[in-house]
Motif scaffolding. Structure first.
Motif, PDB file in Angstrom:
ATOM      1  N   ARG A 156       0.547  -1.488  -0.582  1.00 13.80           N
ATOM      2  CA  ARG A 156       0.448  -0.240   0.263  1.00 13.80           C
ATOM      3  C   ARG A 156       0.596   0.928  -0.023  1.00 13.80           C
ATOM      4  N   ALA A 159       2.567   1.814  -3.329  1.00 10.40           N
ATOM      5  CA  ALA A 159       1.262   2.212  -4.470  1.00 10.40           C
ATOM      6  C   ALA A 159       0.890   3.840  -4.075  1.00 10.40           C
ATOM      7  N   PHE A 169      -5.743   0.690  -5.962  1.00 12.90           N
ATOM      8  CA  PHE A 169      -4.739  -0.665  -4.844  1.00 12.90           C
ATOM      9  C   PHE A 169      -5.983  -1.225  -4.149  1.00 12.90           C
TER      10      PHE A 169
END
Length: 246
Positions: A156, A159, A169
């Motif tokens: 994450r 991302a 995501f």
């Protein structure tokens, strides 16, 4: 800077041709592991090309792989094998080994910065390619049978550095971490969405994730696009059956 050191060493060993090769090799390393005090630079900083060279992409990708593998504090052999199989399958054994050697030599001297690497890629790769990168990183995390919270959090974080939206995501994450509402998450809609909204979301996702939109020669990235496209189709078919949609 490393590129000038490379040029000097190259000239000493092989003359002018060695200096040129040393300069370019050093530029790649500078781009990956530049000083924290300045902006990360690479051989492509002096050009306005929107995409990244194969050599840059290979080393950057391997760096991100390393970050994900180490995210939970344990180096999984199955995750390492997953990465190695990808590189050998994509580049051939000899070139893959050369990439690993270069990476290992640099990694011993410099700390890898996810933020710097992702900033480099975000400026030089299309959004669709960055989505496939996240798909590939989740594949690595899942290679040992499960995706841990630290691994999911690290992807994450990556991302965000790659300028991928949170919704995008979560859509990719839902393809790997199953839940009751997975099909809706993959299509990036709420379960309360109307039938018309479901159909619209499917059309948009199918267009976004169509393999033809991933403009890359990297076979693994292309394969990832095909897998993701199939999951979008499967998610829509699941909702169709659930709702009795035509």
């Amino acid at each position: 800077m490393i590129k000038w050191l490379g040029a000097f060493v190259g000239f000493f060993v092989r003359g002018l041709s060695g200096a040129i090769l040393g300069f370019f090799a050093g530029s790649i390393i500078d781009g990956l592991f530049g000083s924290d005090k300045g902006k990360a630079r690479s051989v492509f900083d002096d050009y306005t090309r929107p995409n990244v060279s194969p050599a840059d992409f290979e080393l950057n990708l391997l760096s991100l792989c390393s970050i994900v593998i180490k995210a939970d504090g344990q180096v999984s052999q199955s995750e390492m094998d997953y990465v190695r199989q990808y590189f050998v399958g994509t580049y051939g054994k000899d070139k893959a080994n050369a990439i690993f050697r270069t990476f290992n030599e640099v990694n011993k001297k410099q700390e890898i910065s996810a933020q710097r690497i992702c900033a480099f890629l975000a400026q030089r790769t299309r959004y669709e390619v960055r989505l496939q990168l996240l798909h590939f990183l989740f594949g690595i995390a899942q290679a040992d049978g499960s995706i841990t919270n630290p691994e999911a959090q690290k992807i994450r974080e990556i991302a965000g550095y790659l300028r991928v939206s949170l919704n995008e995501f979560e859509s990719i994450k839902a393809m790997f971490i199953k839940s009751a509402d997975n099909s809706y998450k993959i299509l990036d809609i709420e379960k309360s969405a109307t039938d018309a909204e479901v159909k619209k979301a499917y059309r948009e996702m199918a267009k976004k994730y169509h393999p033809d939109r991933v403009n890359t020669k990297d076979e693994a990235i292309k394969k990832g696009a095909e897998e993701k496209f199939k999951q979008v189709q499967t998610a829509y078919e699941t909702i169709q059956k659930e709702r009795g949609l035509n």
